[in-house]
Motif scaffolding. Structure first.
Motif, PDB file in Angstrom:
ATOM      1  N   UNK A 116       0.843  -1.203   0.000  1.00 52.56           N
ATOM      2  CA  UNK A 116       0.000   0.000   0.000  1.00 52.56           C
ATOM      3  C   UNK A 116       0.877   1.252   0.000  1.00 52.56           C
ATOM      4  N   UNK A 120       0.895   3.954  -2.980  1.00 57.27           N
ATOM      5  CA  UNK A 120       0.428   5.328  -2.760  1.00 57.27           C
ATOM      6  C   UNK A 120       1.552   6.362  -2.864  1.00 57.27           C
ATOM      7  N   UNK A 127      -6.805   5.315  -3.797  1.00 51.11           N
ATOM      8  CA  UNK A 127      -7.906   4.383  -3.574  1.00 51.11           C
ATOM      9  C   UNK A 127      -9.141   4.931  -4.262  1.00 51.11           C
ATOM     10  N   UNK A 128      -9.808   4.148  -5.101  1.00 50.45           N
ATOM     11  CA  UNK A 128     -11.003   4.679  -5.780  1.00 50.45           C
ATOM     12  C   UNK A 128     -12.143   4.914  -4.794  1.00 50.45           C
ATOM     13  N   UNK A 129     -12.884   5.957  -5.041  1.00 50.38           N
ATOM     14  CA  UNK A 129     -14.017   6.241  -4.165  1.00 50.38           C
ATOM     15  C   UNK A 129     -15.162   5.257  -4.391  1.00 50.38           C
ATOM     16  N   UNK A 130     -15.268   4.772  -5.608  1.00 49.24           N
ATOM     17  CA  UNK A 130     -16.369   3.864  -5.920  1.00 49.24           C
ATOM     18  C   UNK A 130     -15.853   2.697  -6.746  1.00 49.24           C
ATOM     19  N   UNK A 131     -16.481   1.560  -6.530  1.00 52.35           N
ATOM     20  CA  UNK A 131     -16.213   0.397  -7.376  1.00 52.35           C
ATOM     21  C   UNK A 131     -17.493   0.092  -8.117  1.00 52.35           C
ATOM     22  N   UNK A 132     -17.416   0.028  -9.402  1.00 54.20           N
ATOM     23  CA  UNK A 132     -18.615  -0.231 -10.211  1.00 54.20           C
ATOM     24  C   UNK A 132     -18.604  -1.671 -10.711  1.00 54.20           C
ATOM     25  N   UNK A 133     -19.683  -2.344 -10.451  1.00 57.86           N
ATOM     26  CA  UNK A 133     -19.830  -3.718 -10.932  1.00 57.86           C
ATOM     27  C   UNK A 133     -20.654  -3.697 -12.207  1.00 57.86           C
ATOM     28  N   UNK A 134     -20.139  -4.284 -13.239  1.00 59.97           N
ATOM     29  CA  UNK A 134     -20.882  -4.398 -14.490  1.00 59.97           C
ATOM     30  C   UNK A 134     -21.418  -5.814 -14.598  1.00 59.97           C
ATOM     31  N   UNK A 135     -22.734  -5.921 -14.766  1.00 61.09           N
ATOM     32  CA  UNK A 135     -23.330  -7.248 -14.880  1.00 61.09           C
ATOM     33  C   UNK A 135     -23.815  -7.448 -16.308  1.00 61.09           C
TER      34      UNK A 135
ATOM     35  N   UNK B 234      -5.259  -7.082   7.182  1.00 62.62           N
ATOM     36  CA  UNK B 234      -4.727  -5.719   7.075  1.00 62.62           C
ATOM     37  C   UNK B 234      -5.860  -4.720   6.892  1.00 62.62           C
ATOM     38  N   UNK B 570     -26.630  -2.608 -12.447  1.00 61.60           N
ATOM     39  CA  UNK B 570     -25.321  -2.072 -12.130  1.00 61.60           C
ATOM     40  C   UNK B 570     -25.350  -1.472 -10.737  1.00 61.60           C
ATOM     41  N   UNK B 571     -24.353  -1.776  -9.976  1.00 61.42           N
ATOM     42  CA  UNK B 571     -24.291  -1.243  -8.618  1.00 61.42           C
ATOM     43  C   UNK B 571     -22.906  -0.693  -8.362  1.00 61.42           C
ATOM     44  N   UNK B 572     -22.840   0.136  -7.406  1.00 57.88           N
ATOM     45  CA  UNK B 572     -21.552   0.710  -7.054  1.00 57.88           C
ATOM     46  C   UNK B 572     -21.470   0.902  -5.555  1.00 57.88           C
ATOM     47  N   UNK B 573     -20.289   1.021  -5.065  1.00 59.96           N
ATOM     48  CA  UNK B 573     -20.112   1.186  -3.625  1.00 59.96           C
ATOM     49  C   UNK B 573     -18.788   1.804  -3.291  1.00 59.96           C
ATOM     50  N   UNK B 574     -18.676   2.229  -2.068  1.00 56.67           N
ATOM     51  CA  UNK B 574     -17.423   2.836  -1.625  1.00 56.67           C
ATOM     52  C   UNK B 574     -16.435   1.726  -1.292  1.00 56.67           C
ATOM     53  N   UNK B 575     -15.197   2.076  -1.345  1.00 52.48           N
ATOM     54  CA  UNK B 575     -14.165   1.086  -1.057  1.00 52.48           C
ATOM     55  C   UNK B 575     -13.221   1.593   0.007  1.00 52.48           C
TER      56      UNK B 575
END
Lengths: 146, 580
Positions: A116, A120, A127-135, B234, B570-575
């Motif tokens: 890390x 950095x 670190x990304x603020x959002x993770x987008x899942x594509x279905x 971690x 489609x969904x999104x979230x914070x990490x």
């Protein structure tokens, strides 16, 4: 009287009365019948036979010497081998230690906090603020291309 | 002189000579006897002793230190390992120039010169100068060729990840004995067996080449492959640490478990530090720290009432604004008037009044039975050193107000691990799955798995399924923990906000609360079960401080484990900050 003395003192008698001489014709004495002067014949010197005890002693000493040399040589080889073994053991131990130190180094380098930090601070990652899942959308059979 | 006198003198001399001879003979005989006696004493009576003396002078017995087995995570990453190092010792009798040697050794060993000087002049033949020095230091000292300075093989424990999971792993002492945590629990397995070498030495104590008389090699200890995942561990510690700082909590703990197997993926215990970021706790809090759980205990009452067909998810419950039981007043966290809520709403909104009303219908024995059935009051089966069973009082010792306080998580002491395992029962369709921290042993490259512990059913599958349906409302806007929601996944869980009792057990510490969130995800087919507890956070509510940590660490673990989102579209979230 020993047989040797008899040979020295009575050579003519032996010639005259010998079994072989009796069968051969008698020779005429040289010089008008006078007998040839007697001369001393030295017996041929034959080597004296070693006594069995002396031979055994020499053999025993030789065997002891050979065995002693063999033992010393074996011991020397053994010591040399052990020294080599000790050297190899030390070398193996040293290599194992080095291997373990490297294992530790690998573990330290792959620890999460280091990854890390490097990501950095050295690679400039964030670190990304959002993770987008594509279905995937399931298309109806009719619209699917062959 | 007459002949007779002369003969008399001769006779007298002869007599004296004989006497002298007899005396001398006697003396010599006595001396011989003494010598024979002493010889018999030495050879026959004390033979073994003198042989031992001789052997002790000629032979040196060296104890060979075994290599302690490593601790690995579930992916084979090293969490703790031992490296061969050396101890530096001195034989002061052989030290020729103590002052000079102390001067040379001081900067290498980082020991003050006067201390070394005192040690080098001690009246003994053995004194440690430094323990477990690195290979570089011992090589540097060896190069100096100092008389009387010798080395002993030893090994030292290293944790490549620093303090990661320290309260779980524990630590070892100078003699490589496990003193805490898993290092202590599995010490006999990790330590191995010491070996012994008997070697012939010269009068100066130096081993003679080829003088190895006996050799029993040390048996290295076996390694342990744990269930922990370094990356999830971690992330858990990072998220917990950030929340402790943000909420000004005194400490925090968090555990993530594989729902189906009970394998613990991460287990964190941190305490706030005035000098910076939180530090590892002195013990493994999730199994050693007992606290009043608060509303997470409502699980027992609801599961029991459902199983006994006392309620259904839609059963209306008349919830008063307050209840008086044996003179004690009970009320909800938020003031409200009398209202009617469904059982699901009572659970989702964590209504104390509604829960007490249901508990009264279940009865004291029923409540007590289901509390114990979910594992409270007994060991989880983890077998961790110092693990607590919690405090669950038998019904016979209940006070008159216990039927009000016990169902809402007061008057009871639990550990975070017990809370986690109780909710994992619901995640596994009503079956209790004992938690595990060790997958198996490792010898070289050979892995020997430990047999999985026995499971047992606690509630019927339909009860577990119904409870899951009800708990799904908690992590929504209608529940107490919308912050526990993980975009793309359905979370089932429960919050708990409980006062901290005084140490004397008489009342509570004003303003001191424990905030908890426990749950499992995805609710339809649980993969992860987790619990997060914060000690004296601000704000006090588990739904505000613990639930976000739950969402963060479980969201990260779900992605790491490639668990596909369960929501459609489609969904999104914070990490959080991920490590791998």
């Amino acid at each position: 009287m020993s047989p040797r003395q008899a040979t020295l003192d009575q050579p003519s008698r032996q010639l005259r009365s010998g079994g072989g001489a009796a069968a051969s014709p008698a020779r005429e004495p040289l010089g008008g019948g006078r007998a040839a002067p007697l001369r001393v014949v030295h017996p041929r010197r034959r080597p004296e036979r070693l006594r069995p005890s002396t031979a055994a002693s020499i053999l025993a000493v030789a065997v002891v010497l050979v065995v002693a040399i063999a033992v010393v040589a074996t011991q020397a080889l053994l010591a040399q081998g052990q020294f080599r073994l000790a050297t190899l053991r030390a070398s193996e131990s040293s290599a194992q230690s080095a291997h373990q130190r490297l294992e530790l180094q690998v573990a330290q380098l792959s620890s999460p906090q280091r990854i890390v930090w490097v990501a950095q601070h050295k690679l400039g990652m964030v670190v990304p603020n959002q993770v987008t899942y594509l279905q995937p959308v399931t298309l109806p059979r009719s619209s699917a291309r062959p | 002189m007459t002949p007779s006198r002369t003969a008399g003198r001769r006779s007298s001399r002869r007599f004296q000579a004989r006497r002298r001879l007899a005396v001398m003979g006697g003396v010599i005989s006595l001396a011989c006897l003494l010598l024979v006696g002493r010889l018999a004493q030495v050879q026959l009576l004390g033979g073994q002793r003198y042989v031992a003396y001789g052997s002790a002078q000629m032979n040196r017995v060296v104890t060979l230190t075994p290599q302690r087995g490593p601790l690995l995570d579930r992916n084979g990453n090293v969490l703790a390992m031992s490296l061969p190092v050396e101890d530096v010792y001195a034989d002061p009798h052989q030290v020729t120039n103590a002052s000079n040697e102390a001067q040379v050794l001081s900067p290498l060993l980082h020991v003050p010169r006067p201390v070394l000087l005192r040690q080098l002049k001690a009246r003994t033949s053995f004194v440690y100068l430094a323990r477990q020095v690195s290979a570089g230091v011992s090589a540097a000292i060896r190069a100096k060729n100092l008389p009387g300075i010798n080395f002993l093989p030893d090994s030292r424990r290293f944790a490549p990840d620093g303090n990661l999971a320290l309260p779980v792993l524990g630590f070892t002492g100078l003699d490589n004995q496990g003193l805490a945590g898993l290092e202590y629990k599995y010490n006999s397995l990790l330590a191995g067996k010491p070996g012994q070498a008997v070697m012939r030495v010269n009068p100066w104590g130096t081993p003679i080449t080829g003088g190895l008389l006996q050799m029993h090699p040390a048996v290295p200890g076996r390694g342990l492959r744990l269930t922990l995942d370094t990356a999830i561990q971690y992330e858990t510690e990072q998220a917990l640490s950030q929340e402790i700082v943000a909420s000004h909590a005194r400490s925090g703990m968090a555990v993530i478990e594989d729902s189906a197997t009970g394998q613990i993926l991460s287990m964190a215990s941190l305490v706030a530090s005035p000098h910076g970021s939180p530090q590892p706790a002195p013990s493994n809090f999730p199994v050693t720290y007992t606290y009043e759980p608060g509303s997470v205990m409502k699980l027992s009452t609801f599961s029991g009432a459902l199983g006994a067909h006392i309620i259904t998810p839609s059963t209306p419950i008349h919830v008063p604004s307050q209840l008086v039981i044996a003179g004690s007043v009970f009320h909800d966290a938020e003031p409200h008037g009398p209202e009617v809520l469904t059982a699901t709403q009572v659970l989702a909104q964590s209504s104390n009044m509604g829960t007490i009303k249901i508990a009264e219908r279940l009865g004291a024995h029923g409540v007590s039975h289901w509390i114990r059935a979910f594992g409270f009051g007994s060991h989880t089966g983890l077998g961790f050193p110092g693990a607590s069973t919690g405090i669950v009082r038998p019904v016979s010792t209940w006070s008159a107000t216990a039927i009000g306080s016990t169902p809402i998580g007061q008057d009871t002491g639990v550990t975070a691990m017990q809370v986690l395992d109780a909710y994992n029962v619901l995640a596994n369709g009503g079956v209790f799955v004992p938690p595990r921290l060790v997958q198996g042993t490792v010898t070289g490259s050979r892995f020997q798995p430990l047999p999985p512990p026995a499971r047992h059913r606690v509630v019927a599958p339909w009860v577990a399924a119904t409870m899951t349906q009800m708990l799904r409302h908690v992590a929504t806007n209608q529940g107490t923990a919308p912050a526990a929601a993980i975009p793309g996944y359905t979370v089932a869980g429960k919050t708990g906000t409980a006062q901290k009792p005084l140490t004397n057990g008489r009342g509570y510490i004003p303003g001191a609360f424990m905030g908890t969130f426990v749950g499992y995800v995805p609710a339809q087919h649980p993969v992860l079960t987790a619990v997060v507890v914060l000690d004296r956070p601000t704000p006090i509510y588990g739904g505000s401080v613990a639930a976000p940590v739950f969402a963060k660490i479980c969201g990260y673990a779900l992605r790491l484990m490639d668990v596909p989102p369960t929501s459609t579209g489609t969904s999104s979230g914070t990490t959080g900050a991920g490590a791998g």
